[in-house]
Enzyme design. Structure first.
Site, PDB file in Angstrom:
ATOM      1  N   GLY A  12      -3.880  17.216  -0.619  1.00  0.00           N
ATOM      2  CA  GLY A  12      -2.470  17.487  -0.964  1.00  0.00           C
ATOM      3  C   GLY A  12      -2.224  16.971  -2.367  1.00  0.00           C
ATOM      4  N   ARG A  13      -1.031  16.428  -2.584  1.00  0.00           N
ATOM      5  CA  ARG A  13      -0.662  15.963  -3.931  1.00  0.00           C
ATOM      6  C   ARG A  13      -1.643  14.909  -4.451  1.00  0.00           C
ATOM      7  NH1 ARG A  13       4.682  16.419  -1.214  1.00  0.00           N
ATOM      8  NH2 ARG A  13       3.791  14.741   0.007  1.00  0.00           N
ATOM      9  N   THR A  22      -6.707   4.886   0.678  1.00  0.00           N
ATOM     10  CA  THR A  22      -5.366   4.561   0.157  1.00  0.00           C
ATOM     11  C   THR A  22      -4.320   5.358   0.947  1.00  0.00           C
ATOM     12  OG1 THR A  22      -5.540   6.305  -1.506  1.00  0.00           O
ATOM     13  CG2 THR A  22      -6.135   4.075  -2.221  1.00  0.00           C
ATOM     14  N   ARG A  64      -3.436   5.690   5.073  1.00  0.00           N
ATOM     15  CA  ARG A  64      -2.826   4.768   6.030  1.00  0.00           C
ATOM     16  C   ARG A  64      -3.977   4.131   6.816  1.00  0.00           C
ATOM     17  NH1 ARG A  64       1.138   4.808   3.473  1.00  0.00           N
ATOM     18  NH2 ARG A  64       3.241   5.476   4.051  1.00  0.00           N
ATOM     19  N   GLU A 100      -1.540  -3.856   9.585  1.00  0.00           N
ATOM     20  CA  GLU A 100      -1.023  -4.657   8.460  1.00  0.00           C
ATOM     21  C   GLU A 100       0.072  -5.602   8.926  1.00  0.00           C
ATOM     22  OE1 GLU A 100       0.137  -2.131   5.188  1.00  0.00           O
ATOM     23  OE2 GLU A 100      -1.723  -0.996   5.343  1.00  0.00           O
ATOM     24  N   HIS A 133      -1.859  -3.037   0.045  1.00  0.00           N
ATOM     25  CA  HIS A 133      -0.983  -1.860   0.101  1.00  0.00           C
ATOM     26  C   HIS A 133      -0.122  -1.760  -1.171  1.00  0.00           C
ATOM     27  CE1 HIS A 133       0.968   1.095   3.148  1.00  0.00           C
ATOM     28  NE2 HIS A 133       0.985   1.592   1.912  1.00  0.00           N
ATOM     29  N   ALA A 152      -1.005   0.577  -3.771  1.00  0.00           N
ATOM     30  CA  ALA A 152      -1.428   1.743  -4.558  1.00  0.00           C
ATOM     31  C   ALA A 152      -0.266   2.396  -5.310  1.00  0.00           C
ATOM     32  CB  ALA A 152      -2.120   2.761  -3.663  1.00  0.00           C
TER      33      ALA A 152
HETATM   34  P1  NAD Z   1       0.463  15.539   1.049  1.00  0.00           P
HETATM   35  O1  NAD Z   1       1.301  15.911   2.216  1.00  0.00           O
HETATM   36  O2  NAD Z   1       0.724  16.181  -0.274  1.00  0.00           O
HETATM   37  O3  NAD Z   1      -1.089  15.771   1.382  1.00  0.00           O
HETATM   38  C1  NAD Z   1      -1.672  15.520   2.638  1.00  0.00           C
HETATM   39  C2  NAD Z   1      -2.788  16.544   2.850  1.00  0.00           C
HETATM   40  O4  NAD Z   1      -3.483  16.204   4.046  1.00  0.00           O
HETATM   41  C3  NAD Z   1      -2.273  17.980   3.007  1.00  0.00           C
HETATM   42  O5  NAD Z   1      -2.968  18.845   2.131  1.00  0.00           O
HETATM   43  C4  NAD Z   1      -2.563  18.307   4.467  1.00  0.00           C
HETATM   44  O6  NAD Z   1      -2.841  19.676   4.699  1.00  0.00           O
HETATM   45  C5  NAD Z   1      -3.774  17.421   4.722  1.00  0.00           C
HETATM   46  N1  NAD Z   1      -4.037  17.169   6.128  1.00  0.00           N
HETATM   47  C6  NAD Z   1      -3.156  16.994   7.151  1.00  0.00           C
HETATM   48  N2  NAD Z   1      -3.813  16.796   8.306  1.00  0.00           N
HETATM   49  C7  NAD Z   1      -5.133  16.827   8.008  1.00  0.00           C
HETATM   50  C8  NAD Z   1      -6.319  16.696   8.782  1.00  0.00           C
HETATM   51  N3  NAD Z   1      -6.270  16.474  10.105  1.00  0.00           N
HETATM   52  N4  NAD Z   1      -7.506  16.806   8.154  1.00  0.00           N
HETATM   53  C9  NAD Z   1      -7.562  17.048   6.820  1.00  0.00           C
HETATM   54  N5  NAD Z   1      -6.484  17.200   6.047  1.00  0.00           N
HETATM   55  C10 NAD Z   1      -5.281  17.090   6.636  1.00  0.00           C
HETATM   56  O7  NAD Z   1       0.593  13.955   0.925  1.00  0.00           O
HETATM   57  P2  NAD Z   1       0.270  13.037  -0.337  1.00  0.00           P
HETATM   58  O8  NAD Z   1       1.477  12.877  -1.186  1.00  0.00           O
HETATM   59  O9  NAD Z   1      -0.996  13.499  -0.977  1.00  0.00           O
HETATM   60  O10 NAD Z   1       0.049  11.649   0.407  1.00  0.00           O
HETATM   61  C11 NAD Z   1      -0.974  11.489   1.364  1.00  0.00           C
HETATM   62  C12 NAD Z   1      -0.781  10.216   2.147  1.00  0.00           C
HETATM   63  O11 NAD Z   1      -1.015   9.093   1.302  1.00  0.00           O
HETATM   64  C13 NAD Z   1       0.661   9.997   2.647  1.00  0.00           C
HETATM   65  O12 NAD Z   1       0.909  10.656   3.877  1.00  0.00           O
HETATM   66  C14 NAD Z   1       0.756   8.501   2.776  1.00  0.00           C
HETATM   67  O13 NAD Z   1       0.507   8.092   4.098  1.00  0.00           O
HETATM   68  C15 NAD Z   1      -0.340   7.974   1.850  1.00  0.00           C
HETATM   69  N6  NAD Z   1       0.218   7.200   0.752  1.00  0.00           N
HETATM   70  C16 NAD Z   1      -0.191   5.905   0.593  1.00  0.00           C
HETATM   71  C17 NAD Z   1       0.299   5.132  -0.450  1.00  0.00           C
HETATM   72  C18 NAD Z   1      -0.137   3.720  -0.663  1.00  0.00           C
HETATM   73  O14 NAD Z   1       0.627   2.936  -1.211  1.00  0.00           O
HETATM   74  N7  NAD Z   1      -1.347   3.347  -0.293  1.00  0.00           N
HETATM   75  C19 NAD Z   1       1.238   5.686  -1.335  1.00  0.00           C
HETATM   76  C20 NAD Z   1       1.617   7.016  -1.161  1.00  0.00           C
HETATM   77  C21 NAD Z   1       1.104   7.763  -0.116  1.00  0.00           C
END
Ligand code: NAD
Length: 322
Positions: A157-158, A239, A241, A270, A288, A290
Protein backbone atom coordinates in the site's frame (compact mmCIF):
# COMPACT_ATOMS: atom_id res chain seq x y z
CA UNK A 1 -20.89 24.09 19.94
CA UNK A 2 -19.22 20.69 19.50
CA UNK A 3 -17.16 19.14 22.27
CA UNK A 4 -14.41 16.58 21.89
CA UNK A 5 -12.53 14.31 24.29
CA UNK A 6 -8.82 13.88 23.49
CA UNK A 7 -7.34 10.74 24.99
CA UNK A 8 -3.74 12.04 25.20
CA UNK A 9 -1.75 15.14 24.33
CA UNK A 10 -0.79 15.32 20.65
CA UNK A 11 0.98 18.16 18.76
CA UNK A 12 -0.38 21.63 19.57
CA UNK A 13 -1.50 22.39 16.02
CA UNK A 14 -4.58 20.16 16.46
CA UNK A 15 -5.76 22.19 19.45
CA UNK A 16 -5.27 25.49 17.62
CA UNK A 17 -7.31 24.19 14.67
CA UNK A 18 -10.16 22.97 16.89
CA UNK A 19 -10.22 26.22 18.89
CA UNK A 20 -10.28 28.30 15.68
CA UNK A 21 -13.47 26.47 14.70
CA UNK A 22 -15.06 26.98 18.13
CA UNK A 23 -14.76 23.28 19.00
CA UNK A 24 -14.05 22.82 22.72
CA UNK A 25 -12.22 19.87 24.21
CA UNK A 26 -11.15 18.07 27.37
CA UNK A 27 -7.99 16.04 27.44
CA UNK A 28 -6.50 13.20 29.46
CA UNK A 29 -4.08 15.09 31.73
CA UNK A 30 -1.88 12.03 32.27
CA UNK A 31 1.18 11.35 30.12
CA UNK A 32 0.16 7.73 29.60
CA UNK A 33 -2.64 5.89 27.83
CA UNK A 34 -5.90 5.61 29.73
CA UNK A 35 -7.11 2.16 30.67
CA UNK A 36 -10.47 1.22 29.18
CA UNK A 37 -12.06 1.80 32.59
CA UNK A 38 -10.53 5.28 32.84
CA UNK A 39 -11.57 6.12 29.28
CA UNK A 40 -15.16 5.09 29.97
CA UNK A 41 -15.18 7.13 33.19
CA UNK A 42 -13.82 10.18 31.34
CA UNK A 43 -16.35 9.86 28.51
CA UNK A 44 -19.25 9.56 30.97
CA UNK A 45 -18.42 12.94 32.57
CA UNK A 46 -19.86 14.99 29.69
CA UNK A 47 -21.96 14.56 26.57
CA UNK A 48 -19.10 14.61 24.08
CA UNK A 49 -19.75 14.77 20.34
CA UNK A 50 -16.43 13.29 19.24
CA UNK A 51 -13.29 11.59 20.47
CA UNK A 52 -9.73 12.05 19.24
CA UNK A 53 -8.31 8.61 20.00
CA UNK A 54 -4.90 6.97 19.83
CA UNK A 55 -3.79 3.51 18.70
CA UNK A 56 -3.27 2.61 22.36
CA UNK A 57 -6.97 3.10 23.18
CA UNK A 58 -9.03 -0.10 23.02
CA UNK A 59 -12.38 1.14 21.69
CA UNK A 60 -15.19 -1.40 21.53
CA UNK A 61 -18.94 -1.77 22.10
CA UNK A 62 -18.57 -1.07 25.82
CA UNK A 63 -16.91 2.29 25.11
CA UNK A 64 -19.52 3.14 22.45
CA UNK A 65 -22.30 2.33 24.95
CA UNK A 66 -20.70 4.52 27.63
CA UNK A 67 -20.65 7.53 25.30
CA UNK A 68 -23.88 7.43 23.26
CA UNK A 69 -23.53 11.05 22.10
CA UNK A 70 -20.13 10.46 20.48
CA UNK A 71 -20.65 10.12 16.75
CA UNK A 72 -17.04 10.21 15.55
CA UNK A 73 -13.76 8.63 16.68
CA UNK A 74 -10.88 10.39 14.92
CA UNK A 75 -7.99 7.96 15.40
CA UNK A 76 -4.52 9.53 15.46
CA UNK A 77 -2.92 6.67 13.47
CA UNK A 78 -3.06 4.98 10.09
CA UNK A 79 -3.95 1.66 11.69
CA UNK A 80 -7.36 1.37 13.34
CA UNK A 81 -7.10 -2.15 14.73
CA UNK A 82 -7.64 -0.65 18.23
CA UNK A 83 -11.26 0.14 17.25
CA UNK A 84 -13.99 -2.43 16.78
CA UNK A 85 -14.97 -1.37 13.27
CA UNK A 86 -17.90 -3.78 12.97
CA UNK A 87 -19.46 -2.37 16.15
CA UNK A 88 -18.88 1.19 14.93
CA UNK A 89 -20.54 0.36 11.60
CA UNK A 90 -23.52 -1.24 13.34
CA UNK A 91 -24.09 1.91 15.39
CA UNK A 92 -23.47 4.36 12.55
CA UNK A 93 -20.40 5.78 14.29
CA UNK A 94 -17.79 7.38 12.03
CA UNK A 95 -14.14 6.30 12.37
CA UNK A 96 -11.31 8.18 10.68
CA UNK A 97 -7.54 7.63 10.46
CA UNK A 98 -4.47 9.69 9.47
CA UNK A 99 -2.77 8.22 6.41
CA UNK A 100 -0.47 10.22 4.16
CA UNK A 101 2.02 12.48 5.89
CA UNK A 102 3.68 9.65 7.77
CA UNK A 103 4.17 7.34 4.77
CA UNK A 104 7.72 8.47 3.99
CA UNK A 105 8.66 8.66 7.68
CA UNK A 106 7.67 5.04 8.26
CA UNK A 107 9.38 3.93 5.03
CA UNK A 108 12.55 5.75 6.13
CA UNK A 109 12.33 4.04 9.50
CA UNK A 110 12.02 0.65 7.83
CA UNK A 111 15.26 1.47 5.99
CA UNK A 112 16.86 2.69 9.21
CA UNK A 113 16.18 -0.76 10.69
CA UNK A 114 17.39 -2.53 7.54
CA UNK A 115 20.64 -0.54 7.49
CA UNK A 116 21.14 -0.84 11.25
CA UNK A 117 21.18 -4.62 10.75
CA UNK A 118 23.08 -4.91 7.48
CA UNK A 119 25.71 -2.30 8.49
CA UNK A 120 25.74 -3.64 12.08
CA UNK A 121 25.30 -0.13 13.47
CA UNK A 122 24.01 -1.04 16.93
CA UNK A 123 26.56 -3.83 17.38
CA UNK A 124 29.34 -1.43 16.34
CA UNK A 125 28.13 1.27 18.70
CA UNK A 126 27.94 -1.20 21.60
CA UNK A 127 31.40 -2.54 20.70
CA UNK A 128 32.96 0.91 20.95
CA UNK A 129 31.13 1.85 24.15
CA UNK A 130 32.31 -1.45 25.69
CA UNK A 131 35.89 -0.25 24.94
CA UNK A 132 36.52 -3.27 22.69
CA UNK A 133 37.70 -1.22 19.71
CA UNK A 134 41.46 -1.64 19.37
CA UNK A 135 41.81 -0.25 15.84
CA UNK A 136 40.84 -1.05 12.24
CA UNK A 137 40.73 -4.76 11.48
CA UNK A 138 40.08 -6.46 8.14
CA UNK A 139 37.37 -8.80 9.40
CA UNK A 140 35.73 -6.68 12.08
CA UNK A 141 31.90 -6.69 12.17
CA UNK A 142 31.44 -7.54 8.50
CA UNK A 143 28.06 -6.53 7.12
CA UNK A 144 25.90 -7.10 4.05
CA UNK A 145 25.49 -4.90 0.97
CA UNK A 146 21.98 -4.15 -0.24
CA UNK A 147 22.87 -3.58 -3.92
CA UNK A 148 21.53 -6.37 -6.14
CA UNK A 149 19.89 -8.03 -3.12
CA UNK A 150 16.21 -8.94 -3.14
CA UNK A 151 13.72 -7.07 -1.02
CA UNK A 152 10.47 -8.88 -0.26
CA UNK A 153 7.47 -6.76 0.68
CA UNK A 154 4.26 -8.07 2.17
CA UNK A 155 1.65 -5.33 1.72
CA UNK A 156 2.38 -2.79 -1.00
CA UNK A 157 0.00 0.00 0.00
CA UNK A 158 1.21 3.52 0.72
CA UNK A 159 4.15 2.63 2.99
CA UNK A 160 5.15 -0.64 1.28
CA UNK A 161 5.21 1.13 -2.10
CA UNK A 162 7.46 3.89 -0.76
CA UNK A 163 9.85 1.28 0.66
CA UNK A 164 9.95 -0.25 -2.85
CA UNK A 165 10.78 3.18 -4.32
CA UNK A 166 13.63 3.72 -1.86
CA UNK A 167 14.94 0.17 -2.32
CA UNK A 168 15.07 0.32 -6.11
CA UNK A 169 16.05 3.95 -6.70
CA UNK A 170 18.22 4.41 -3.62
CA UNK A 171 19.87 1.05 -3.09
CA UNK A 172 19.72 -0.83 -6.40
CA UNK A 173 17.70 -3.70 -4.94
CA UNK A 174 15.27 -5.88 -6.83
CA UNK A 175 11.80 -6.36 -5.39
CA UNK A 176 9.37 -9.23 -4.92
CA UNK A 177 6.00 -8.54 -3.36
CA UNK A 178 2.82 -10.14 -2.18
CA UNK A 179 -0.41 -8.24 -1.63
CA UNK A 180 -4.05 -9.24 -1.89
CA UNK A 181 -4.28 -6.52 -4.54
CA UNK A 182 -1.81 -6.55 -7.40
CA UNK A 183 0.10 -3.25 -7.82
CA UNK A 184 0.77 -2.73 -11.52
CA UNK A 185 2.35 0.67 -10.97
CA UNK A 186 5.11 -0.95 -8.88
CA UNK A 187 5.64 -3.60 -11.54
CA UNK A 188 5.93 -1.07 -14.36
CA UNK A 189 7.80 1.67 -12.52
CA UNK A 190 10.18 -0.40 -10.37
CA UNK A 191 10.21 -3.85 -11.98
CA UNK A 192 8.69 -5.32 -8.81
CA UNK A 193 7.68 -8.95 -9.29
CA UNK A 194 4.33 -10.12 -7.94
CA UNK A 195 4.38 -13.43 -6.06
CA UNK A 196 1.25 -15.53 -5.70
CA UNK A 197 1.83 -16.19 -1.97
CA UNK A 198 3.73 -14.75 1.00
CA UNK A 199 5.73 -18.02 1.09
CA UNK A 200 7.10 -17.36 -2.40
CA UNK A 201 8.43 -13.99 -1.20
CA UNK A 202 9.81 -15.39 2.05
CA UNK A 203 11.78 -18.17 0.34
CA UNK A 204 13.62 -15.82 -2.04
CA UNK A 205 14.10 -12.47 -0.30
CA UNK A 206 17.27 -11.26 1.41
CA UNK A 207 15.28 -8.68 3.37
CA UNK A 208 11.56 -9.00 4.12
CA UNK A 209 9.63 -5.89 5.19
CA UNK A 210 6.05 -6.09 6.50
CA UNK A 211 3.52 -3.37 5.65
CA UNK A 212 0.11 -5.01 6.03
CA UNK A 213 -2.63 -3.71 8.36
CA UNK A 214 -3.41 -5.84 11.42
CA UNK A 215 -6.62 -7.78 10.79
CA UNK A 216 -7.77 -11.33 11.49
CA UNK A 217 -6.25 -12.38 8.16
CA UNK A 218 -2.82 -10.88 8.96
CA UNK A 219 -2.58 -11.93 12.63
CA UNK A 220 0.54 -14.17 12.81
CA UNK A 221 0.95 -13.85 9.04
CA UNK A 222 4.54 -14.77 9.89
CA UNK A 223 4.92 -17.87 12.07
CA UNK A 224 7.76 -20.30 12.83
CA UNK A 225 7.24 -22.27 9.61
CA UNK A 226 7.44 -19.09 7.59
CA UNK A 227 10.63 -17.98 9.32
CA UNK A 228 12.10 -21.45 8.75
CA UNK A 229 11.55 -21.19 5.00
CA UNK A 230 13.51 -17.90 4.77
CA UNK A 231 17.19 -17.79 3.80
CA UNK A 232 19.50 -18.21 6.82
CA UNK A 233 21.14 -14.95 5.73
CA UNK A 234 17.86 -13.02 5.50
CA UNK A 235 16.51 -10.24 7.71
CA UNK A 236 12.91 -9.48 8.65
CA UNK A 237 11.67 -5.97 9.37
CA UNK A 238 8.36 -5.12 11.04
CA UNK A 239 7.06 -1.55 11.16
CA UNK A 240 3.41 -2.59 10.68
CA UNK A 241 1.80 -4.02 13.83
CA UNK A 242 3.36 -6.44 16.33
CA UNK A 243 0.85 -9.31 16.12
CA UNK A 244 1.56 -9.70 12.38
CA UNK A 245 4.55 -11.78 13.57
CA UNK A 246 4.31 -14.59 16.11
CA UNK A 247 6.94 -12.98 18.34
CA UNK A 248 7.78 -16.05 20.43
CA UNK A 249 8.33 -17.97 17.18
CA UNK A 250 10.58 -15.16 15.96
CA UNK A 251 12.75 -15.37 19.10
CA UNK A 252 13.02 -19.13 18.59
CA UNK A 253 13.90 -18.77 14.90
CA UNK A 254 16.54 -16.12 15.67
CA UNK A 255 18.09 -18.28 18.41
CA UNK A 256 18.20 -21.27 16.06
CA UNK A 257 19.78 -19.23 13.27
CA UNK A 258 16.85 -19.77 10.89
CA UNK A 259 17.30 -16.15 9.82
CA UNK A 260 20.13 -13.62 10.27
CA UNK A 261 18.28 -10.92 12.16
CA UNK A 262 15.20 -8.81 12.77
CA UNK A 263 14.42 -5.11 12.97
CA UNK A 264 11.28 -4.40 14.97
CA UNK A 265 9.44 -1.17 15.68
CA UNK A 266 6.27 -2.92 16.86
CA UNK A 267 5.66 -5.78 19.28
CA UNK A 268 3.00 -8.36 19.88
CA UNK A 269 2.05 -7.16 23.40
CA UNK A 270 3.37 -3.60 23.60
CA UNK A 271 5.06 -2.44 25.73
CA UNK A 272 5.93 -5.98 26.89
CA UNK A 273 8.45 -7.98 24.89
CA UNK A 274 8.68 -11.72 24.35
CA UNK A 275 11.09 -13.49 26.65
CA UNK A 276 14.62 -13.57 25.26
CA UNK A 277 14.13 -10.87 22.61
CA UNK A 278 16.42 -8.27 24.23
CA UNK A 279 19.14 -10.88 24.82
CA UNK A 280 19.66 -11.35 21.09
CA UNK A 281 22.43 -9.35 19.42
CA UNK A 282 20.97 -9.82 15.94
CA UNK A 283 17.86 -7.74 16.60
CA UNK A 284 17.43 -3.98 16.47
CA UNK A 285 14.46 -2.68 18.45
CA UNK A 286 12.75 0.71 18.42
CA UNK A 287 9.76 1.67 20.61
CA UNK A 288 7.01 2.14 18.00
CA UNK A 289 8.52 5.39 16.71
CA UNK A 290 8.44 4.82 12.93
CA UNK A 291 6.09 7.78 12.46
CA UNK A 292 7.62 9.84 15.26
CA UNK A 293 9.17 12.63 13.20
CA UNK A 294 8.09 16.18 13.94
CA UNK A 295 6.72 16.56 10.41
CA UNK A 296 4.76 13.31 10.41
CA UNK A 297 3.27 13.79 13.85
CA UNK A 298 2.22 17.36 12.97
CA UNK A 299 0.64 16.08 9.74
CA UNK A 300 -1.24 13.43 11.70
CA UNK A 301 -2.50 16.08 14.15
CA UNK A 302 -3.72 18.24 11.25
CA UNK A 303 -5.47 15.27 9.60
CA UNK A 304 -7.18 14.18 12.83
CA UNK A 305 -8.36 17.75 13.56
CA UNK A 306 -9.53 18.23 9.97
CA UNK A 307 -11.52 14.99 10.15
CA UNK A 308 -13.32 16.22 13.28
CA UNK A 309 -13.89 19.69 11.83
CA UNK A 310 -15.29 18.28 8.55
CA UNK A 311 -17.65 16.01 10.46
CA UNK A 312 -18.95 18.81 12.71
CA UNK A 313 -19.47 20.99 9.60
CA UNK A 314 -21.69 18.28 8.15
CA UNK A 315 -19.16 17.09 5.55
CA UNK A 316 -17.67 13.65 5.02
CA UNK A 317 -14.21 13.52 6.65
CA UNK A 318 -11.47 12.91 4.07
CA UNK A 319 -10.04 9.94 6.00
CA UNK A 320 -13.31 8.18 6.80
CA UNK A 321 -12.70 4.45 7.40
CA UNK A 322 -16.37 3.65 8.18
P1 NAD B 1 -2.29 0.77 3.26
O1 NAD B 1 -3.71 0.48 3.58
O2 NAD B 1 -1.98 1.84 2.26
O3 NAD B 1 -1.55 -0.56 2.77
C1 NAD B 1 -1.78 -1.84 3.31
C2 NAD B 1 -1.61 -2.86 2.18
O4 NAD B 1 -1.69 -4.17 2.75
C3 NAD B 1 -2.69 -2.76 1.10
O5 NAD B 1 -2.09 -2.69 -0.18
C4 NAD B 1 -3.50 -4.04 1.28
O6 NAD B 1 -4.06 -4.53 0.07
C5 NAD B 1 -2.44 -4.97 1.84
N1 NAD B 1 -2.98 -6.13 2.52
C6 NAD B 1 -4.10 -6.24 3.29
N2 NAD B 1 -4.24 -7.50 3.73
C7 NAD B 1 -3.19 -8.20 3.24
C8 NAD B 1 -2.79 -9.57 3.34
N3 NAD B 1 -3.50 -10.46 4.04
N4 NAD B 1 -1.67 -9.95 2.69
C9 NAD B 1 -0.96 -9.05 1.96
N5 NAD B 1 -1.29 -7.77 1.82
C10 NAD B 1 -2.40 -7.35 2.46
O7 NAD B 1 -1.60 1.10 4.65
P2 NAD B 1 -0.23 1.88 4.91
O8 NAD B 1 -0.47 3.33 5.05
O9 NAD B 1 0.79 1.42 3.93
O10 NAD B 1 0.10 1.32 6.37
C11 NAD B 1 0.30 -0.05 6.60
C12 NAD B 1 0.28 -0.36 8.08
O11 NAD B 1 1.43 0.20 8.70
C13 NAD B 1 -0.89 0.30 8.84
O12 NAD B 1 -2.08 -0.47 8.77
C14 NAD B 1 -0.36 0.42 10.24
O13 NAD B 1 -0.79 -0.66 11.03
C15 NAD B 1 1.16 0.38 10.07
N6 NAD B 1 1.77 1.63 10.50
C16 NAD B 1 2.72 1.58 11.48
C17 NAD B 1 3.35 2.74 11.91
C18 NAD B 1 4.40 2.73 12.97
O14 NAD B 1 4.56 3.73 13.66
N7 NAD B 1 5.16 1.67 13.12
C19 NAD B 1 2.99 3.97 11.33
C20 NAD B 1 2.04 3.98 10.31
C21 NAD B 1 1.43 2.81 9.91
Amino acid sequence: MSKVYITRKIPEIAFTMLKDKGITYDMNPKDRPLTKKELIKALKKQSYDGVLSLLTDPIDGEVFDAAPTVKIYANYAVGFNNINIDEAKKRGIIVTNTPGGLTESVAEHAFALILALTCRIVEGDNFIRAKKYKGWAPMLLMGTDLKDKTLGILGTGRIGADVVHKAVRGFGMTVLYYDIVRNEMLEKEYGAKFCASPEEVLRQADVVSLHVPLMDSTHHLINYDHLSMMKKTAYIINTSRGPVIDEAALVRALKEGKIAGAGLDVFENEPDLSSGLTKLSNVVLTPHIASATVTARDDMAVLAANNLIAFFEGKTPVNKVV
